[in-house]
Write a protein that holds these residues in place. Structure first.
Motif, PDB file in Angstrom:
ATOM      1  N   ARG A  47      -6.262   8.407   0.235  1.00 40.17           N
ATOM      2  CA  ARG A  47      -4.876   8.043  -0.087  1.00 40.17           C
ATOM      3  C   ARG A  47      -3.856   9.018   0.498  1.00 40.17           C
ATOM      4  N   GLU A  48      -4.299  10.183   0.878  1.00 44.34           N
ATOM      5  CA  GLU A  48      -3.445  11.157   1.565  1.00 44.34           C
ATOM      6  C   GLU A  48      -4.236  11.701   2.733  1.00 44.34           C
ATOM      7  N   PHE A  49      -3.650  11.664   3.936  1.00 40.03           N
ATOM      8  CA  PHE A  49      -4.407  12.033   5.127  1.00 40.03           C
ATOM      9  C   PHE A  49      -3.473  12.588   6.186  1.00 40.03           C
ATOM     10  N   ILE A 102      18.198   5.790  -5.655  1.00 36.07           N
ATOM     11  CA  ILE A 102      17.876   5.694  -4.222  1.00 36.07           C
ATOM     12  C   ILE A 102      16.382   5.404  -4.109  1.00 36.07           C
ATOM     13  N   PRO A 103      16.003   4.143  -3.870  1.00 34.93           N
ATOM     14  CA  PRO A 103      14.578   3.821  -3.755  1.00 34.93           C
ATOM     15  C   PRO A 103      13.989   4.408  -2.481  1.00 34.93           C
ATOM     16  N   GLY A 104      12.756   4.842  -2.590  1.00 39.48           N
ATOM     17  CA  GLY A 104      12.103   5.429  -1.422  1.00 39.48           C
ATOM     18  C   GLY A 104      10.601   5.301  -1.524  1.00 39.48           C
ATOM     19  N   TYR A 105       9.917   5.809  -0.505  1.00 43.32           N
ATOM     20  CA  TYR A 105       8.461   5.758  -0.440  1.00 43.32           C
ATOM     21  C   TYR A 105       7.948   7.044   0.200  1.00 43.32           C
ATOM     22  N   LEU A 106       6.714   7.412  -0.121  1.00 43.75           N
ATOM     23  CA  LEU A 106       6.016   8.392   0.695  1.00 43.75           C
ATOM     24  C   LEU A 106       5.589   7.680   1.972  1.00 43.75           C
ATOM     25  N   ARG A 107       5.850   8.288   3.109  1.00 36.89           N
ATOM     26  CA  ARG A 107       5.666   7.580   4.379  1.00 36.89           C
ATOM     27  C   ARG A 107       4.211   7.133   4.568  1.00 36.89           C
ATOM     28  N   PRO A 108       4.001   5.906   5.058  1.00 33.84           N
ATOM     29  CA  PRO A 108       2.646   5.429   5.357  1.00 33.84           C
ATOM     30  C   PRO A 108       2.186   5.826   6.755  1.00 33.84           C
ATOM     31  N   PHE A 162       0.600   8.695   3.581  1.00 34.72           N
ATOM     32  CA  PHE A 162       0.105   8.297   2.267  1.00 34.72           C
ATOM     33  C   PHE A 162      -0.060   6.779   2.200  1.00 34.72           C
ATOM     34  N   ARG A 163      -1.210   6.351   1.721  1.00 32.12           N
ATOM     35  CA  ARG A 163      -1.448   4.914   1.539  1.00 32.12           C
ATOM     36  C   ARG A 163      -2.198   4.715   0.227  1.00 32.12           C
ATOM     37  N   ASN A 164      -1.659   3.892  -0.623  1.00 30.84           N
ATOM     38  CA  ASN A 164      -2.215   3.691  -1.963  1.00 30.84           C
ATOM     39  C   ASN A 164      -3.382   2.711  -1.902  1.00 30.84           C
ATOM     40  N   LEU A 204       0.791  -1.222   0.000  1.00 28.52           N
ATOM     41  CA  LEU A 204       0.000   0.000   0.000  1.00 28.52           C
ATOM     42  C   LEU A 204       0.831   1.284   0.000  1.00 28.52           C
ATOM     43  N   MET A 205       2.153   1.154  -0.068  1.00 26.84           N
ATOM     44  CA  MET A 205       2.972   2.365  -0.057  1.00 26.84           C
ATOM     45  C   MET A 205       3.183   2.899  -1.472  1.00 26.84           C
ATOM     46  N   PHE A 206       3.291   4.221  -1.568  1.00 23.83           N
ATOM     47  CA  PHE A 206       3.622   4.863  -2.834  1.00 23.83           C
ATOM     48  C   PHE A 206       5.141   4.828  -3.013  1.00 23.83           C
ATOM     49  N   GLY A 207       5.611   4.033  -3.954  1.00 21.67           N
ATOM     50  CA  GLY A 207       7.044   3.953  -4.205  1.00 21.67           C
ATOM     51  C   GLY A 207       7.516   5.069  -5.113  1.00 21.67           C
ATOM     52  N   THR A 208       8.773   5.449  -4.961  1.00 20.18           N
ATOM     53  CA  THR A 208       9.365   6.487  -5.802  1.00 20.18           C
ATOM     54  C   THR A 208      10.871   6.303  -5.805  1.00 20.18           C
ATOM     55  N   SER A 209      11.575   7.140  -6.505  1.00 25.98           N
ATOM     56  CA  SER A 209      13.037   7.135  -6.460  1.00 25.98           C
ATOM     57  C   SER A 209      13.503   8.535  -6.101  1.00 25.98           C
ATOM     58  N   ILE A 210      14.598   8.598  -5.367  1.00 23.99           N
ATOM     59  CA  ILE A 210      15.101   9.871  -4.847  1.00 23.99           C
ATOM     60  C   ILE A 210      16.369  10.246  -5.608  1.00 23.99           C
TER      61      ILE A 210
END
Length: 658
Positions: free
Chosen positions: A333-335, A281-287, A319-321, A269-275
């Protein structure tokens, strides 16, 4: 009549026996967790507890002792009226609506953002300021190793299933829940009705029209009804394989198209991204906001002069997808989260201010009641802690403070309870967990979680990062500790294992007393033992008893975590505050918000649009604003009564006619 009475008596007896078994198994599981027992033994016990709990739920369903259905709940709360008002007066609106919108994303309009900010400020005043907490603000963009250590990368998932033709995604438990409900209420899905219509037309035209509608009829079968009700109660407990089996068994399909479903799978359920520009650098928007607090623990401890206990708060976006966010503001999804991490010594979880709330009476739903009577229990915080219903004073303190907070913010306390997690749903590291639940048209909604997370987070981040996240206790006087230690014979290990010798020495250094005793026993009895993936023999390790003088100790603090969903609390408040007042010409919606949360505190209503009123209106408005009181002037041409009604709709508590 007599037959039914006998049947209920037999069911009561079965429920009583099974309840005793569940309670007994719960106590065993709780004890095993506290003792840090063998993982396989704990897993087997937890599996048995889940099986017993499922059977008990089925009996409760059969007896008809489940909670009120959705229709009874909706009779008290007007979901359509509330959501219509929120959109009409721009409390909230779907984000990017002119482009079609995106599910689970909402924008707060002027009254909505004001109410949300007032609620957040009230939370900060009630918890952070009143309890002298520290507050920080951390990055929402989080490197992957942080969330790997916290367990989110591996375990933060829901089961997803897709339409095999259109690839439309569904959250499997929600889809199956809706399907079972439709069968129980005999409300066929759109594709079923379409298939039946096609079949009818075919027959009228003289054709066979052998069109299957894939619909299951209960047709008076009490056994099938109980089976469906029991399954619906335990959907959140189904494993991936069980979910696949149930979707197939009850022929669950896309309710609109009737298309078959693909194979279900776990979806993180996490939004993945790259930094960074290189994207390496793999990362996520914090859940959740909590991890930023844990990774800053040493700085926070130093800021607090090394003293325990202390608490740290953070308010911010998470953030939770969500797979299929369909419950309005309750599943987005954003709260905004407001979380507290209270760090305390594991062996002493008393709270210095517990006496201030000890006599507060709480509406509790302990796990024992969930298993047996299925009713809540009113008891004081003091009684709950002393009898062991709530595990410790600090957790009891925050539960009581939370009850005070939601009453101040305006929730109807008749529809508020604290539900304890069953042993079968608690994380293995948790000591005790409670949810603040608020009743709405959607049923009981979890708005906050209050958990004793033990030392799980700090210890995991220490191991993963290699940075010590311990606290230190300095003893009043020197203490002496005698223990058995294992010392590696480095030359022998190096010759035997080359580079792997470092792994063996590292494993030895991390062993506790029990592990060292077990290793020594194995070497003494069999002449060999497995360690770090290799076989060691007695000449490689020396054992001796040593006595050390200790001036203090390092330890991982336990964490008590109250975590609040601000958006959920706000929506529940809207439903609790909403009512319709009959009028002379039409019914009028009222949002009876408390003054602390109301977006506008005062409305000024001139009886005329004459310009002579303008200087006085400005003077009154400036006087309010100078005192930080938000006011608005409504000088539109409609009647005074209509303008008061408009102010009532947005929750304005005070009005002044000029």
């Amino acid at each position: 009549m007599e037959g039914g009475s006998v049947e209920n008596t037999e069911l009561d007896a079965q429920i009583q026996v099974l309840s005793a078994q569940v309670l007994s198994e719960s106590e065993i599981v709780q004890k095993l967790r506290a003792e840090a027992c063998d993982a396989k033994e704990l897993a087997a016990r937890e599996l048995n507890l889940k099986a017993l709990s499922k059977s008990l739920k089925a009996l409760h369903i059969q007896k008809g002792s489940s909670e009120a259905n959705a229709e009874e709940i909706a009779a008290r709360f007007d979901r359509n009226g509330v959501e219509s008002l929120l959109k009409r007066r721009f409390f909230v609106a779907p984000a990017f609506e002119i482009y079609g919108g995106v599910g689970g994303l909402y924008d707060y309009g002027p009254p909505g953002s004001a109410a949300k900010n007032y609620l957040t400020a009230l939370w900060r005043e009630h918890f952070v300021v009143a309890d002298g907490m520290l507050e920080i603000e951390c990055s929402a963009l989080t490197p992957a190793p942080v969330l790997k250590a916290s367990g989110h990368v591996d375990k933060f998932a829901d089961i997803l299933v897709k339409d095999s033709v259109t690839s439309e995604p569904f959250r499997a438990d929600h889809l199956l829940n809706d399907h079972l409900t439709a069968i129980l209420e005999n409300k066929p899905h759109p594709y079923v009705l379409a298939a039946r219509k096609k079949k009818t037309k075919g027959k009228k035209g003289g054709g066979e029209a052998d069109v299957s509608d894939h619909w299951i009829e209960i047709d008076g079968s009490k056994e099938l009804e109980e089976e469906l009700l029991s399954l619906r109660e335990r959907l959140d407990e189904l494993s991936l394989s069980e979910m696949e089996m149930m979707l197939e068994k009850y022929d669950c399909r896309n309710p609109e198209t009737g298309n078959a479903l693909g194979k279900p799978y776990e979806f993180n359920l996490m939004f993945g991204t790259s930094i960074g520009p290189a994207g390496n650098i793999p990362g996520y928007l914090r859940p959740e906001t909590a991890q930023g607090i844990f990774v800053n623990f040493q700085r926070l401890l130093a800021f607090n002069q090394g003293k325990l206990p202390f608490a740290v708060a953070q308010i911010g976006s998470s953030f939770r997808n969500e797979i299929s966010p369909k419950a309005g503001l309750l599943r987005v999804r954003e709260f905004t989260q407001a979380e507290i991490e209270h760090f305390v010594a594991p062996e002493n979880k008393d709270h210095a201010r517990f006496s201030e709330v000890a006599d507060l009476v709480l509406e509790l739903y302990p796990r024992e009641n969930q298993i047996t009577t299925r009713t809540t229990k009113r008891m004081s915080a003091r009684e709950a802690v002393e009898t062991g219903v709530i595990d410790n004073q600090t957790l009891g303190y925050f539960i009581a403070r939370t009850a005070q907070f939601v009453e101040i913010m305006g929730l109807d306390m008749r529809y508020v309870r604290f539900r304890q997690h069953l042993q079968s749903e608690m994380a293995h590291y948790a000591s005790d967990c409670w949810d603040l639940e608020v009743r709405t048209s959607y049923g009981w909604i979890e708005c906050a979680g209050l958990a004793d997370r033990s030392a799980f987070d700090l210890s995991n981040h220490s191991k993963a990062s290699g940075i010590d996240l311990c606290a230190r206790e300095v003893f009043d006087e020197i203490r002496y500790e005698t223990k058995r230690v294992a010392t590696p014979n480095k030359p022998v290990l190096g010759k035997a294992f080359k580079k792997q010798a470092q792994d063996v020495m590292k494993a030895l250094s991390e062993m506790d007393s029990d592990a060292i005793a077990s290793l020594e026993s194995s070497l003494n009895t069999t002449g060999k033992a497995q360690l770090a993936g290799v076989e060691v023999v007695p000449e490689m390790i020396a054992f001796e008893t040593v006595t050390n003088a200790l001036s203090g100790r390092n330890f991982y603090p336990s964490v008590i975590e109250p975590s609040f969903g601000i958006g959920r609390l706000l929506y529940c408040l809207f439903e609790h505050a909403y009512y319709v007042r009959p009028g002379d010409d039409e019914a009028r919606a009222v949002l009876a918000l408390p003054a602390t949360i109301a977006p506008v505190k005062v409305v000024l209503l001139p009886i005329s649009r004459n310009e002579q009123f303008d200087p006085l209106l400005r003077e009154i408005a400036d006087a309010f604003r100078a005192r930080r009181i938000v006011c608005r002037t409504d000088d539109s041409g409609v009647s005074i009564g209509r303008r008061y009604a408009r102010a009532d709709e947005v929750g304005t508590p005070f009005g002044i006619t000029v």
